[in-house]
Design a protein around this motif. Sequence first.
Motif, mmCIF file in Angstrom:
data_model
loop_
_atom_site.group_PDB
_atom_site.id
_atom_site.type_symbol
_atom_site.label_atom_id
_atom_site.label_comp_id
_atom_site.label_asym_id
_atom_site.label_seq_id
_atom_site.Cartn_x
_atom_site.Cartn_y
_atom_site.Cartn_z
ATOM 1 N N UNK A 94 10.540 7.752 2.344
ATOM 2 C CA UNK A 94 11.475 9.286 1.751
ATOM 3 C C UNK A 94 12.492 8.971 3.030
ATOM 4 N N UNK A 95 12.538 8.377 4.410
ATOM 5 C CA UNK A 95 13.758 8.389 5.151
ATOM 6 C C UNK A 95 14.738 7.237 4.853
ATOM 7 N N UNK B 253 0.724 -1.360 -0.117
ATOM 8 C CA UNK B 253 -0.009 -0.133 0.204
ATOM 9 C C UNK B 253 0.899 1.263 -0.034
ATOM 10 N N UNK B 254 0.476 2.363 -0.545
ATOM 11 C CA UNK B 254 0.918 3.462 -0.706
ATOM 12 C C UNK B 254 0.143 4.665 -0.351
ATOM 13 N N UNK C 14 8.543 15.842 -0.327
ATOM 14 C CA UNK C 14 7.301 15.145 0.111
ATOM 15 C C UNK C 14 7.517 13.645 0.837
ATOM 16 N N UNK C 15 6.803 13.621 1.904
ATOM 17 C CA UNK C 15 6.985 12.410 2.687
ATOM 18 C C UNK C 15 6.243 11.214 2.185
ATOM 19 N N UNK C 16 6.631 10.192 1.986
ATOM 20 C CA UNK C 16 6.002 8.879 1.513
ATOM 21 C C UNK C 16 6.511 7.816 2.001
ATOM 22 N N UNK C 17 5.799 6.639 2.178
ATOM 23 C CA UNK C 17 5.949 5.333 2.696
ATOM 24 C C UNK C 17 5.260 4.339 2.067
ATOM 25 N N UNK C 18 5.841 3.051 1.602
ATOM 26 C CA UNK C 18 5.176 2.099 0.718
ATOM 27 C C UNK C 18 5.202 0.975 1.926
ATOM 28 N N UNK C 19 4.380 0.423 2.328
ATOM 29 C CA UNK C 19 4.228 -0.951 3.344
ATOM 30 C C UNK C 19 3.869 -2.065 2.503
ATOM 31 N N UNK C 20 4.406 -3.175 2.909
ATOM 32 C CA UNK C 20 4.024 -4.444 2.120
ATOM 33 C C UNK C 20 3.692 -5.412 3.352
#
Length: 129
Positions: free
Chosen positions: A89-90, A40-41, A67-73
Amino acid sequence: MSRVFLIPLVIVLFHLVCATSMHIISGVPDNPTKLRVNCTYEGADFQERTLNDGQEFSWGHSDNFFVDYMFVCKFDWGTKTRTFPVLSMRTRPILCAHTIYPCDCYWDARADGFYFSNDKKSWKKMYEW
C-alpha cells in the motif's frame, strides 16, 4: 456538493483506488538454474513458479487506500536468494502510479540485481542479489 469540488475529489479517489497489474520477469540466464519465484500475500502462497529467461508471470490486485497490504516475493537463482516486498500500500502510489488507468508494476530479476519499471521501458535498479 458543487461540481467544482466533486471533480477533484473523484480524481483523488481514482488514484487512491486503482487496479494494479504486477509483473515478475526473469531476465537471468537459465544457467546455472532457472529463476524460481515464490510470492505471498497475507499468508496466502501463490505457489512457486519456475521461469525461463524472458518469461514472466503476473497477477492483478485492486488497491484500496484504506486497506493495508503487502506482496512479498522470494527469488532463487542458483546459489543466490533475495526476498523483498514487490508491492505494498505504501509503495504502489510511489512506484506504480501512472497518469492513466490501470497501474502497472514490473520487476525484472537480472544477473546483477532487481530492476523496477512502471512502463516497461525505463528501468531502475532497486536491489542487489
